[in-house]
Design an enzyme around this catalytic site. Sequence first.
Site, PDB file in Angstrom:
ATOM      1  N   ARG A   1      -3.444 -37.449  95.474  1.00 18.49           N
ATOM      2  CA  ARG A   1      -4.768 -37.729  96.046  1.00 18.49           C
ATOM      3  C   ARG A   1      -5.524 -36.446  96.353  1.00 18.49           C
ATOM      4  NH1 ARG A   1      -1.711 -42.008  96.721  1.00 18.49           N
ATOM      5  NH2 ARG A   1      -2.513 -44.046  97.389  1.00 18.49           N
TER       6      ARG A   1
ATOM      7  N   GLY B   1       1.803 -43.601  87.493  1.00 14.30           N
ATOM      8  CA  GLY B   1       0.947 -44.769  87.692  1.00 14.30           C
ATOM      9  C   GLY B   1      -0.202 -44.454  88.640  1.00 14.30           C
TER      10      GLY B   1
ATOM     11  N   ARG C   1       3.146 -50.655  82.109  1.00 13.62           N
ATOM     12  CA  ARG C   1       2.823 -51.103  83.477  1.00 13.62           C
ATOM     13  C   ARG C   1       1.448 -51.782  83.539  1.00 13.62           C
ATOM     14  NH1 ARG C   1       4.662 -46.809  87.810  1.00 13.62           N
ATOM     15  NH2 ARG C   1       4.426 -48.669  89.107  1.00 13.62           N
TER      16      ARG C   1
ATOM     17  N   ASP D   1       8.785 -48.539  98.180  1.00 13.53           N
ATOM     18  CA  ASP D   1       9.488 -47.597  97.293  1.00 13.53           C
ATOM     19  C   ASP D   1      10.918 -47.324  97.755  1.00 13.53           C
ATOM     20  OD1 ASP D   1       7.302 -47.416  95.709  1.00 13.53           O
ATOM     21  OD2 ASP D   1       6.636 -45.462  96.424  1.00 13.53           O
TER      22      ASP D   1
ATOM     23  N   LYS E   1       7.606 -51.771  88.790  1.00 11.28           N
ATOM     24  CA  LYS E   1       7.601 -50.333  89.098  1.00 11.28           C
ATOM     25  C   LYS E   1       8.048 -49.569  87.846  1.00 11.28           C
ATOM     26  CE  LYS E   1       6.156 -50.700  93.323  1.00 11.28           C
ATOM     27  NZ  LYS E   1       4.790 -50.253  93.634  1.00 11.28           N
TER      28      LYS E   1
ATOM     29  N   ARG F   1      12.999 -53.061  89.061  1.00 13.22           N
ATOM     30  CA  ARG F   1      14.015 -52.606  90.019  1.00 13.22           C
ATOM     31  C   ARG F   1      14.888 -53.744  90.533  1.00 13.22           C
ATOM     32  NH1 ARG F   1      10.278 -47.987  93.029  1.00 13.22           N
ATOM     33  NH2 ARG F   1      10.530 -46.452  91.353  1.00 13.22           N
TER      34      ARG F   1
ATOM     35  N   ARG G   1      13.763 -43.293  91.279  1.00 15.27           N
ATOM     36  CA  ARG G   1      14.310 -43.841  92.538  1.00 15.27           C
ATOM     37  C   ARG G   1      15.613 -44.605  92.305  1.00 15.27           C
ATOM     38  NH1 ARG G   1      10.409 -41.953  95.582  1.00 15.27           N
ATOM     39  NH2 ARG G   1       8.238 -42.446  95.124  1.00 15.27           N
TER      40      ARG G   1
HETATM   41  C1  S3P Z   1       1.649 -45.449  95.435  1.00 12.16           C
HETATM   42  C2  S3P Z   1       1.581 -46.758  95.843  1.00 12.16           C
HETATM   43  C3  S3P Z   1       2.659 -47.720  95.633  1.00 12.16           C
HETATM   44  C4  S3P Z   1       3.973 -47.042  95.381  1.00 12.16           C
HETATM   45  C5  S3P Z   1       3.857 -45.956  94.360  1.00 12.16           C
HETATM   46  C6  S3P Z   1       2.864 -44.902  94.806  1.00 12.16           C
HETATM   47  C7  S3P Z   1       0.485 -44.583  95.653  1.00 12.16           C
HETATM   48  O1  S3P Z   1       2.368 -48.534  94.505  1.00 12.16           O
HETATM   49  O2  S3P Z   1       4.931 -47.993  94.983  1.00 12.16           O
HETATM   50  O3  S3P Z   1       5.121 -45.360  94.148  1.00 12.16           O
HETATM   51  O4  S3P Z   1       0.590 -43.348  95.539  1.00 12.16           O
HETATM   52  O5  S3P Z   1      -0.578 -45.115  95.971  1.00 12.16           O
HETATM   53  P1  S3P Z   1       1.355 -49.772  94.598  1.00 12.16           P
HETATM   54  O6  S3P Z   1       0.122 -49.294  95.158  1.00 12.16           O
HETATM   55  O7  S3P Z   1       1.208 -50.245  93.185  1.00 12.16           O
HETATM   56  O8  S3P Z   1       2.030 -50.775  95.459  1.00 12.16           O
END
Ligand code: S3P
Length: 436
Positions: free
Chosen positions: A26, A98, A126, A323, A350, A354, A396
């Site tokens: 971010r 992602g 995904r 997570d 994920k 998982r 993970r």
């Molecule tokens: C994340 C949000 C989560 C998390 C991922 C990282 C993020 O996913 O599982 O590892 O950085 O915003 P989701 O927002 O799809 O739940």
Amino acid sequence: MDKTLSRIRALQGVLRVPSDRSITVRATLLGAVADGVSRVREPLDSDDTNAALDCLAGLGIAVANLSSMCDPLGLRIPGLGLRGLRAPRETLHCGSSGATMRLLAGLLSGQHFDSTLDGSEQLRRRPMRRVTDPLAVMGAHIDSIDGKAPLAIHAASSLHALDYVMPVASAQVKSSILLAGLYADGPVTVHEPAPTRDHTEIMLRAMGADIRTERNADGSAAVTLTPPTRLRPLDMLVPADISSAAFFLVAAALLPESKLTLVEVGVNETRTGLLDAMRQMGVQIEQRNTRTEAGEPIADLVVHSGELHAIEIGGALVARMIDELPIFAVLATQAHGRTVVRDAQELRVKESNRVEGLVAQLRAMGAQIEATMDGFVINGPTPLLGATVDGLGDHRMAMSLAVAALAAQGDTCITGAECVSKTYPEFWRDLDRVMF
Ligand code: S3P
């Protein structure tokens, strides 16, 4: 790469695990559209964060690989302002990240130029409709392959205001909409059904944006951003990632003679579900030296093991530890009774599935675990036995299996162990340093 581990007595020492992946991604993306130079101290240097930096390079931000950019003052991000990003000449590659793809989809939806986001085979599997659908309602034009990457994002003159009820609790979806909201012609409101990490909101607030959260007693919330005219640059320290600390917290809880302190860990409420669940199971976790950095709470954590009791979890608690469910499953194999995890359907989409992965790999080690529609059930305690298990290309999963191996009788070989580089390239070295 294969990694072989066997039972140890304890973990001892003081460890600062690598910095938070979500916050680093971010900070780099938001720093890119700030008015001026952002300073991000202790950024995470891993596959995911380097993918985010590579994408920014394609958008005209003068970044190099983190490892060559790290200096005592941290990462330097020369922001180009909300309207300063340049049209990329080539496809932007998000690797297996992602968060990079989903957040960038939002940020790029409101630009005056076309762009294409692609990623690894894993990322191409995904689901992306969860972001492209609400972005389309805002006026974005995004082509995908059946709701999956690559995503071709077309130039948009301006996006519209939005009031969106998220069908799944997802911080990535929320953040994608908020980043698109920077280019909207009116406020965007995102309703989340359960608490998801709020690093984007905290960072936007630190950058001077008007962003408000109204949280209800059940954990659901409405987040509203009024589009800003500019964003101030960031000057912040990235805390150690609680999702990486989780492996050591659980290992210390499983090995009663452990004396381990994890320092400078991010303890944002939206991420500390595992700490609450471990406490409910009978583990004492001391939180020391709590302070705040750029709105993010940070603390040192010390684990004192005790007898473990099974628990049933779901709802907001599961959302706050989404997570950490693979490593929680490892802990649950050693708890007395029946552990039930509900409301965790998201685990199936994920980096790997998982739920199925945990069942297959932990059963190979002797655990009694069954999949359910929205989670899993574990009966314990069962002695874990060394086996050959597969990290499934999922960081993970591989790190969770490593912790299971430390408590198992006999040798465990983890195949595909290199996948930890997604968020924790030094995991095997750090583990070696604290094993006793
Ligand atoms: C994340 C949000 C989560 C998390 C991922 C990282 C993020 O996913 O599982 O590892 O950085 O915003 P989701 O927002 O799809 O739940």
